[in-house]
Design an enzyme around this catalytic site. Structure first.
Site, PDB file in Angstrom:
ATOM      1  N   ASP A  36       0.865  -1.176   0.000  1.00 33.82           N
ATOM      2  CA  ASP A  36       0.000   0.000   0.000  1.00 33.82           C
ATOM      3  C   ASP A  36       0.902   1.226   0.000  1.00 33.82           C
ATOM      4  OD1 ASP A  36      -3.239   0.297   0.917  1.00 33.82           O
ATOM      5  OD2 ASP A  36      -2.016   2.106   1.022  1.00 33.82           O
ATOM      6  N   ASP A  62       3.814   2.396  -4.402  1.00 33.85           N
ATOM      7  CA  ASP A  62       2.932   3.177  -5.264  1.00 33.85           C
ATOM      8  C   ASP A  62       2.823   2.420  -6.576  1.00 33.85           C
ATOM      9  OD1 ASP A  62       1.633   4.932  -6.910  1.00 33.85           O
ATOM     10  OD2 ASP A  62       2.953   6.643  -6.533  1.00 33.85           O
ATOM     11  N   VAL A  63       1.710   1.739  -6.791  1.00 27.99           N
ATOM     12  CA  VAL A  63       1.588   0.866  -7.963  1.00 27.99           C
ATOM     13  C   VAL A  63       1.622   1.639  -9.272  1.00 27.99           C
ATOM     14  CG1 VAL A  63       0.369  -0.986  -6.758  1.00 27.99           C
ATOM     15  CG2 VAL A  63      -0.937   0.888  -7.809  1.00 27.99           C
ATOM     16  N   ASN A  89      -5.653  -4.783  -6.206  1.00 20.96           N
ATOM     17  CA  ASN A  89      -6.780  -4.145  -5.541  1.00 20.96           C
ATOM     18  C   ASN A  89      -6.628  -2.636  -5.349  1.00 20.96           C
ATOM     19  OD1 ASN A  89      -9.275  -4.319  -3.695  1.00 20.96           O
ATOM     20  ND2 ASN A  89      -7.727  -3.413  -2.356  1.00 20.96           N
ATOM     21  N   TYR A 155     -12.938   7.541 -12.841  1.00 22.45           N
ATOM     22  CA  TYR A 155     -13.000   6.261 -12.132  1.00 22.45           C
ATOM     23  C   TYR A 155     -13.640   5.198 -13.024  1.00 22.45           C
ATOM     24  CZ  TYR A 155     -14.094   2.983  -8.314  1.00 22.45           C
ATOM     25  OH  TYR A 155     -14.187   1.875  -7.509  1.00 22.45           O
ATOM     26  N   LYS A 159     -12.181   1.620 -14.500  1.00 21.19           N
ATOM     27  CA  LYS A 159     -12.801   0.356 -14.123  1.00 21.19           C
ATOM     28  C   LYS A 159     -13.306  -0.412 -15.343  1.00 21.19           C
ATOM     29  CE  LYS A 159     -11.884   0.773  -9.816  1.00 21.19           C
ATOM     30  NZ  LYS A 159     -10.922  -0.141  -9.149  1.00 21.19           N
TER      31      LYS A 159
END
Length: 287
Positions: A36, A62-63, A89, A155, A159
Site C-alpha cells: 500500500d 505506489d503501484v 486491488n 474512475y 474500471k
C-alpha cells in the site's frame, strides 16, 4: 481448495477490500505480502496479522510507479520464492463533471487504477507462467466498470478498462494452456475509505486549491459518501472473492441488485438505443 502455506500478494491492502482480503488469507493460513502507499495503515494491518502468527511482509508501494512494483516483486520472490494468489486491488477516486476534471486528476486516477494493474501484470505474470503451477489473479474493478453514471467519469474509465484487461488476460492465458486463473471483482458500494482517496494523492499530482466551491463535485461526494457508509462490509466482499476462486469463477458480482443496471445497459447497446437515464435530471447542474 488447499490454501495453507500458499503465497498471496495484495495491493491496496492498507484498508478496505484489500485489508479484508488479507484477513481472509490469514484465516486460510497463507503467507501474505501486503502492499500500500499509506505506510501507517499498512503497518497496522501487518501488526494485526503478525499477532495471529501469520507469516506476513509489508511493502510500501505506489503501484502507479513501475519501479515500485518491480521492487515489490523482488521482495516477494526473496521472501517466499513463489506467488500463488495475486490481488490487484489498489484504487483511488475523484469525481466531477468530466470536462471539469483536470489533467492532474486524470494522471492520478489513471496512474493508480489502470497503470497500477498494467505494471503488476507486466511484472508478475511472466514469473507466474514460469512457475507452471496453479495460480489465481483477481483484478478489482467495480460495477462502475460495467455501467456508466455522471460525476465519476475518470474512475469509470479505469474500471471499464480493468474489465477488458482482465477478459483479455483470461483469453490469452487460455491460449497458452496456462494454469493461471483470472477473476475480475465488480462490487457495488462497499464500506471503505475510497471517498477519501485524496489523503494519499501525491503533491505533484495535486491541483492548487481555489476558493471556488464546485457545487456538483461536492454534492456528488456527499451522495457517494452516504452510499459508501451504508455499503457492504469489506469482509463480505472478501468472502465472495474466495468463493469465486474456489469455483474458478471469472466475473465476481457481489451486489446482485446491480445486475438490473448492467442488463439495461447491455440491452441499450444491443438494441442501439440511447442510454437509459436512471437518475433524477429535474434539478440540473451548473456547467
Amino acid at each position: 481448495m488447499m490454501l495453507k502455506d500458499k503465497t498471496a500478494v495484495i495491493t491496496g491492502a492498507g484498508s478496505g477490500i484489500g485489508a479484508a482480503i488479507a484477513r481472509q488469507c490469514a484465516q486460510e493460513g497463507m503467507k501474505i505480502v501486503i502492499a500500500d502507499i499509506e505506510g501507517s495503515s499498512l503497518a497496522k494491518i501487518e501488526n494485526e496479522l503478525k499477532s495471529l502468527g501469520i507469516d506476513v511482509v509489508s511493502v510500501i508501494c505506489d503501484v502507479a510507479k513501475e519501479w515500485d512494483v518491480k521492487l515489490l516483486f523482488e521482495k516477494v520472490i526473496h521472501e517466499f520464492g513463489e506467488i500463488h494468489y495475486l490481488f490487484n486491488n489498489a484504487g483511488v477516486s475523484t469525481g466531477n463533471l468530466i470536462w471539469k476534471t483536470t489533467k492532474k486528476d486524470w494522471e492520478w486516477v489513471l496512474g493508480v487504477n489502470l497503470w497500477g494493474i498494467i505494471n503488476v501484470i507486466r511484472t508478475f505474470v511472466p514469473s507466474l507462467l514460469n512457475q507452471d503451477c496453479e495460480c489465481h489473479i483477481v483484478n478489482t474493478s467495480s460495477v462502475a466498470g460495467l455501467t456508466s453514471a455522471p460525476g465519476n467519469g475518470i474512475y469509470s474509465v479505469t474500471k471499464h478498462a480493468i474489465v477488458t484487461i482482465s477478459e483479455t488476460l483470461f483469453y490469452e492465458l487460455k491460449l497458452l494452456n496456462s494454469k493461471i486463473n483470472v477473476s475480475v471483482l465488480c462490487p457495488g458500494f462497499v464500506n471503505t475509505n475510497l471517498i477519501n482517496s485524496e489523503r494519499n494523492r501525491p503533491i505533484e499530482l495535486t491541483d492548487e486549491d481555489t476558493e471556488e466551491i464546485d457545487i456538483f463535485k461536492k454534492s456528488t461526494k456527499d451522495m457517494l459518501s452516504k452510499e459508501i457508509i451504508n455499503g457492504m462490509p469489506p469482509k463480505k466482499v472478501a468472502e465472495e472473492v474466495f468463493k469465486a476462486i474456489e469455483n474458478k469463477k471469472f466475473y465476481i458480482l457481489t451486489h446482485q441488485e446491480s445486475k438490473g443496471l448492467i442488463k439495461q445497459r447491455m440491452n441499450d447497446i444491443l438494441n442501439e438505443d440511447n442510454p437509459t437515464i436512471y437518475f433524477d435530471t429535474s434539478q440540473g447542474v451548473s456547467n
